[in-house]
Design a protein around this motif. Structure first.
Motif, PDB file in Angstrom:
ATOM      1  N   PHE A  87       8.971   6.387-127.495  1.00 39.48           N
ATOM      2  CA  PHE A  87      10.143   7.126-127.961  1.00 39.48           C
ATOM      3  C   PHE A  87      11.234   6.163-128.427  1.00 39.48           C
ATOM      4  N   ILE A  88      11.485   5.134-127.651  1.00 35.72           N
ATOM      5  CA  ILE A  88      12.513   4.151-127.982  1.00 35.72           C
ATOM      6  C   ILE A  88      12.130   3.378-129.238  1.00 35.72           C
ATOM      7  N   GLU A  89      10.875   2.994-129.365  1.00 29.84           N
ATOM      8  CA  GLU A  89      10.435   2.248-130.546  1.00 29.84           C
ATOM      9  C   GLU A  89      10.444   3.108-131.801  1.00 29.84           C
ATOM     10  N   GLU A  90      10.003   4.361-131.710  1.00 28.65           N
ATOM     11  CA  GLU A  90       9.981   5.244-132.870  1.00 28.65           C
ATOM     12  C   GLU A  90      11.368   5.450-133.460  1.00 28.65           C
ATOM     13  N   ARG A  91      12.360   5.559-132.614  1.00 26.00           N
ATOM     14  CA  ARG A  91      13.721   5.817-133.074  1.00 26.00           C
ATOM     15  C   ARG A  91      14.550   4.538-133.206  1.00 26.00           C
ATOM     16  N   GLN A  92      13.912   3.410-133.008  1.00 29.49           N
ATOM     17  CA  GLN A  92      14.538   2.085-133.129  1.00 29.49           C
ATOM     18  C   GLN A  92      15.829   1.990-132.316  1.00 29.49           C
ATOM     19  N   ILE A  93      15.731   2.403-131.069  1.00 32.55           N
ATOM     20  CA  ILE A  93      16.869   2.343-130.160  1.00 32.55           C
ATOM     21  C   ILE A  93      16.875   0.984-129.477  1.00 32.55           C
ATOM     22  N   ARG A  94      18.030   0.352-129.437  1.00 32.78           N
ATOM     23  CA  ARG A  94      18.154  -0.913-128.705  1.00 32.78           C
ATOM     24  C   ARG A  94      18.524  -0.567-127.262  1.00 32.78           C
ATOM     25  N   ALA A  95      17.529  -0.268-126.474  1.00 31.00           N
ATOM     26  CA  ALA A  95      17.749   0.252-125.120  1.00 31.00           C
ATOM     27  C   ALA A  95      18.488  -0.737-124.228  1.00 31.00           C
ATOM     28  N   ASN A  96      18.186  -2.016-124.332  1.00 36.44           N
ATOM     29  CA  ASN A  96      18.868  -2.982-123.468  1.00 36.44           C
ATOM     30  C   ASN A  96      20.340  -3.093-123.806  1.00 36.44           C
ATOM     31  N   ALA A  97      20.714  -2.888-125.043  1.00 40.63           N
ATOM     32  CA  ALA A  97      22.130  -2.960-125.411  1.00 40.63           C
ATOM     33  C   ALA A  97      22.908  -1.782-124.826  1.00 40.63           C
TER      34      ALA A  97
END
Length: 98
Positions: free
Chosen positions: A61-71
């Motif tokens: 999910f995070i990769e598909e939406r190109q979310i910078r989760a750690n930020a």
């Protein structure tokens, strides 16, 4: 009491005790083992953990939406809490079928 102060003063004047070579080698060995252990987690166990059935859907999910989760995670803003809840709910209650 004066005897103890004299011994302390004598130790302070003589400086630190010389390190035994075995102690120094052991310290370097422990440091090396910690570094290798960290590298093992970073490059082997961490990536394998993303392939587990628990973390894989969220990672995808995070990769598909190109979310910078750690930020977002370390910013400590209230919006992250809302986003986290939304992501978890959308993954938990996904619509299935017609």
């Amino acid at each position: 009491m004066a005897c103890a102060d004299t011994q302390t003063l004598a130790l302070r004047r003589s400086g630190p005790l010389p390190e035994h070579p075995r102690t120094k080698a052991r310290a370097w060995t422990v440091l090396l083992l910690w570094v290798l252990g960290l590298m093992l987690f970073m490059f082997v166990l961490g990536p394998r953990g993303l392939e587990t059935e628990t973390l894989k859907p969220m990672a995808d999910f995070i990769e598909e939406r190109q979310i910078r989760a750690n930020a977002y995670y370390y910013t400590e803003v209230p919006e992250f809490s809302v986003a986290e809840t939304s992501i978890r709910d959308s993954m938990r209650f996904t619509p299935t079928g017609p």
